[in-house]
Design an enzyme around this catalytic site. Structure first.
Site, PDB file in Angstrom:
ATOM      1  N   GLU A  18       0.825  -1.197   0.000  1.00 53.74           N
ATOM      2  CA  GLU A  18       0.000   0.000   0.000  1.00 53.74           C
ATOM      3  C   GLU A  18       0.863   1.252   0.000  1.00 53.74           C
ATOM      4  O   GLU A  18       1.979   1.252   0.501  1.00 53.74           O
ATOM      5  CB  GLU A  18      -0.918   0.020   1.231  1.00 53.74           C
ATOM      6  CG  GLU A  18      -2.095  -0.931   1.070  1.00 53.74           C
ATOM      7  CD  GLU A  18      -3.096  -0.798   2.198  1.00 53.74           C
ATOM      8  OE1 GLU A  18      -4.212  -1.302   2.026  1.00 53.74           O
ATOM      9  OE2 GLU A  18      -2.783  -0.208   3.245  1.00 53.74           O
ATOM     10  N   CYS A  28       3.466   8.385   1.578  1.00 53.47           N
ATOM     11  CA  CYS A  28       4.076   7.320   2.372  1.00 53.47           C
ATOM     12  C   CYS A  28       4.288   6.095   1.485  1.00 53.47           C
ATOM     13  O   CYS A  28       3.348   5.539   0.936  1.00 53.47           O
ATOM     14  CB  CYS A  28       3.150   6.977   3.532  1.00 53.47           C
ATOM     15  SG  CYS A  28       3.765   5.629   4.523  1.00 53.47           S
ATOM     16  N   CYS A  55       7.699  -7.857   6.055  1.00 59.24           N
ATOM     17  CA  CYS A  55       8.837  -7.392   6.849  1.00 59.24           C
ATOM     18  C   CYS A  55       9.330  -8.545   7.713  1.00 59.24           C
ATOM     19  O   CYS A  55       8.534  -9.373   8.160  1.00 59.24           O
ATOM     20  CB  CYS A  55       8.400  -6.231   7.747  1.00 59.24           C
ATOM     21  SG  CYS A  55       9.762  -5.426   8.610  1.00 59.24           S
ATOM     22  N   CYS A  75       8.028  -6.640  14.719  1.00 56.59           N
ATOM     23  CA  CYS A  75       7.701  -5.753  15.849  1.00 56.59           C
ATOM     24  C   CYS A  75       6.302  -6.148  16.345  1.00 56.59           C
ATOM     25  O   CYS A  75       5.385  -6.334  15.539  1.00 56.59           O
ATOM     26  CB  CYS A  75       7.746  -4.295  15.405  1.00 56.59           C
ATOM     27  SG  CYS A  75       9.384  -3.800  14.834  1.00 56.59           S
ATOM     28  N   CYS A 117       3.059  -4.226  15.271  1.00 62.75           N
ATOM     29  CA  CYS A 117       2.945  -3.845  13.855  1.00 62.75           C
ATOM     30  C   CYS A 117       2.300  -4.968  13.054  1.00 62.75           C
ATOM     31  O   CYS A 117       2.734  -6.123  13.131  1.00 62.75           O
ATOM     32  CB  CYS A 117       4.327  -3.516  13.296  1.00 62.75           C
ATOM     33  SG  CYS A 117       4.319  -3.147  11.530  1.00 62.75           S
ATOM     34  N   CYS A 119     -12.279   0.063   2.403  1.00 62.32           N
ATOM     35  CA  CYS A 119     -11.380  -0.911   1.785  1.00 62.32           C
ATOM     36  C   CYS A 119     -11.950  -2.313   1.974  1.00 62.32           C
ATOM     37  O   CYS A 119     -12.066  -3.074   1.030  1.00 62.32           O
ATOM     38  CB  CYS A 119     -10.008  -0.795   2.435  1.00 62.32           C
ATOM     39  SG  CYS A 119      -8.766  -1.800   1.677  1.00 62.32           S
TER      40      CYS A 119
HETATM   41  N1  SAH Z   1      10.314  -0.448   9.359  1.00 60.08           N
HETATM   42  C1  SAH Z   1      10.328   0.960   9.432  1.00 60.08           C
HETATM   43  C2  SAH Z   1       9.243   1.662   8.628  1.00 60.08           C
HETATM   44  C3  SAH Z   1       7.826   1.086   8.664  1.00 60.08           C
HETATM   45  S1  SAH Z   1       6.742   1.431   9.989  1.00 60.08           S
HETATM   46  C4  SAH Z   1      10.288   1.405  10.885  1.00 60.08           C
HETATM   47  O1  SAH Z   1      10.190   0.564  11.760  1.00 60.08           O
HETATM   48  O2  SAH Z   1      10.436   2.589  11.145  1.00 60.08           O
HETATM   49  C5  SAH Z   1       6.356   3.119  10.015  1.00 60.08           C
HETATM   50  C6  SAH Z   1       5.973   3.586  11.427  1.00 60.08           C
HETATM   51  O3  SAH Z   1       4.674   3.100  11.851  1.00 60.08           O
HETATM   52  C7  SAH Z   1       6.962   3.097  12.465  1.00 60.08           C
HETATM   53  O4  SAH Z   1       7.298   4.096  13.363  1.00 60.08           O
HETATM   54  C8  SAH Z   1       6.181   1.993  13.135  1.00 60.08           C
HETATM   55  O5  SAH Z   1       6.722   1.711  14.372  1.00 60.08           O
HETATM   56  C9  SAH Z   1       4.778   2.567  13.164  1.00 60.08           C
HETATM   57  N2  SAH Z   1       3.742   1.560  13.418  1.00 60.08           N
HETATM   58  C10 SAH Z   1       3.761   0.256  13.098  1.00 60.08           C
HETATM   59  N3  SAH Z   1       2.637  -0.375  13.513  1.00 60.08           N
HETATM   60  C11 SAH Z   1       1.877   0.563  14.109  1.00 60.08           C
HETATM   61  C12 SAH Z   1       0.601   0.535  14.729  1.00 60.08           C
HETATM   62  N4  SAH Z   1      -0.124  -0.588  14.827  1.00 60.08           N
HETATM   63  N5  SAH Z   1       0.124   1.699  15.225  1.00 60.08           N
HETATM   64  C13 SAH Z   1       0.828   2.840  15.123  1.00 60.08           C
HETATM   65  N6  SAH Z   1       2.044   2.921  14.557  1.00 60.08           N
HETATM   66  C14 SAH Z   1       2.574   1.794  14.054  1.00 60.08           C
END
Ligand code: SAH
Length: 380
Positions: A97, A110, A117, A121, A124, A343
């Site tokens: 996306e 974005c 990935c 995390c 995420c 969506c």
């Molecule tokens: N891998 C990279 C870029 C992708 S994530 C990184 O970790 O920075 C982009 C941003 O969205 C990151 O700061 C991530 O921590 C945040 N993010 C991921 N999942 C999220 C969620 N469920 N709610 C809010 N922010 C989130």
């Protein structure tokens, strides 16, 4: 996307150096690279016949050895607040996306760097979906080109003012393609974005942060999310390899070689996890050691997650504590909520027509809308 034959070069895969080498290999002057870049990115032309400052012979040659191909768009949705979301095919691997967030004086795009990935995390949704593959240069710069065409973005009429590598994936794990794509975004014969308008966001891959620092000028965002290793180990497992002190040292090195540079720290607010006043004070002690600003992101829940978003009061209390300690702190606004919902509904509409896009939608990982670095007073 219909496959491109192996002996055909997609010119969107080449940065300036690559294009120069490409033309040299066809006995053409290297400056053809600049001419073709202008056509591809500034005029947004993908038909060699329209490139009128190239000789007929060269156009003929290009038609037989090259193509200019952006990834296939599966769907485009626009929110009532103007946020636009694209679902973009990555062929057999699924889809990614891309999101455009318009504000009064800026428009932020974005962009994704990987299909899925590996970093896992815990808060995420991309991590939960697993990893498929790196995006190619053409699939990354192609996202910008798709948005630019859709928005009527031109050098003289800038709809996109900022690009953030905050979509799916860890950009520093796809280093070469991401750096090549960013160098194209910055190039004067392409989109000409200033380095401060392009932000690369990373979970904290320290050696790659140092390599990036030596390689190019770009804005850096770090997904920090916790002020102590015990909490960060749970949220960002990569922390076990590169703990906070080591990560912040690399941020200091990055900032030290740049003029008036501030690292952006991202901090997702998760109830009972990282949102207490003690944690805010601990964060202040850390952040005082790095030239930086802080962006608080209300946690965006997804099916199956064990976390909840912090309350508005907890976020405001946290913001005030850090802000009052002298650190520029912003809270990301949530945008485009309605198209998240739409969506899901749209999937139902498409099922009967094309099974393939249904499958792609199922595989696509939903982005957290990145109202990035919003309202920090910076004007485009
Ligand atoms: N891998 C990279 C870029 C992708 S994530 C990184 O970790 O920075 C982009 C941003 O969205 C990151 O700061 C991530 O921590 C945040 N993010 C991921 N999942 C999220 C969620 N469920 N709610 C809010 N922010 C989130």
């Amino acid at each position: 996307m219909t496959d491109i034959a192996p002996d055909i070069t997609n010119l969107l895969d080449l940065d300036e150096q690559g294009l120069r080498a490409f033309f040299a290999s066809h006995n053409e002057k290297p400056f053809r690279a600049q001419q073709v870049m202008k056509w591809m990115y500034q005029q947004q032309v993908d038909d060699f016949d329209q490139m009128t400052d190239l000789s007929k012979t060269l156009r003929q040659t290009l038609k037989s050895v090259a193509t200019i191909r952006t990834p296939e768009i599966i769907s485009v949705e626009t929110s009532v607040d103007g946020t636009i979301k694209w679902l973009i095919s990555s062929g057999q691997s699924g889809a990614v996306e891309m999101v455009f967030i318009p504000e009064d004086h800026r428009g932020t795009l974005c962009v994704s760097s990987q299909v899925g990935c590996v970093l896992n995390c815990s808060f995420c949704s991309t991590g939960a979906q697993g990893f498929s593959r790196n995006l190619t240069v053409s699939e990354i710069i192609g996202q910008v080109l798709i948005a630019a065409k859709h928005l009527g973005h031109r050098t003289e009429q800038r709809r996109i003012t900022n690009v953030v590598m905050m979509g799916m994936g860890e950009p520093l794990l796809n280093f070469d393609a991401v750096v090549a794509a960013i160098s194209l975004m910055k190039h004067d014969y392409s989109f000409g974005f200033a380095a401060k308008r392009i932000t690369l966001s990373t979970a904290g891959l320290v050696p790659a942060i140092d390599r990036l620092s030596d390689t190019m000028d770009v804005s850096l965002a770090i997904s920090l999310h916790a002020p102590d290793n015990a909490t960060r180990d749970v949220l960002v497992p990569l922390n076990r390899k590169y703990p906070i002190s080591v990560l912040l040292e690399s941020c200091r090195r990055f900032a030290a070689t740049r003029h008036k540079f501030k690292v952006t720290f991202e901090y997702t607010m998760i109830e009972g996890m990282n949102d207490s006043p003690e944690q805010a004070r601990a964060l202040v002690r850390l952040l005082k050691t790095v030239p930086c600003k802080l962006n608080l992101i209300p946690f965006n829940p997804f099916p199956g997650t064990r976390y909840q978003c912090s309350s508005e009061q907890a976020i405001e209390r946290f913001r005030r504590l850090v802000h009052d300690a002298g650190i520029v702190t912003t809270v990301r606004k949530t945008r485009g909520d309605d198209i998240d919902a739409a969506c899901g509904q749209l999937v139902g509409n498409v099922v009967d027509r094309t099974r393939r896009s249904q499958r792609l939608r199922d595989q696509a990982v939903s982005l957290r809308l990145p109202e990035v670095i919003a309202s920090d007073g910076v004007r485009p």
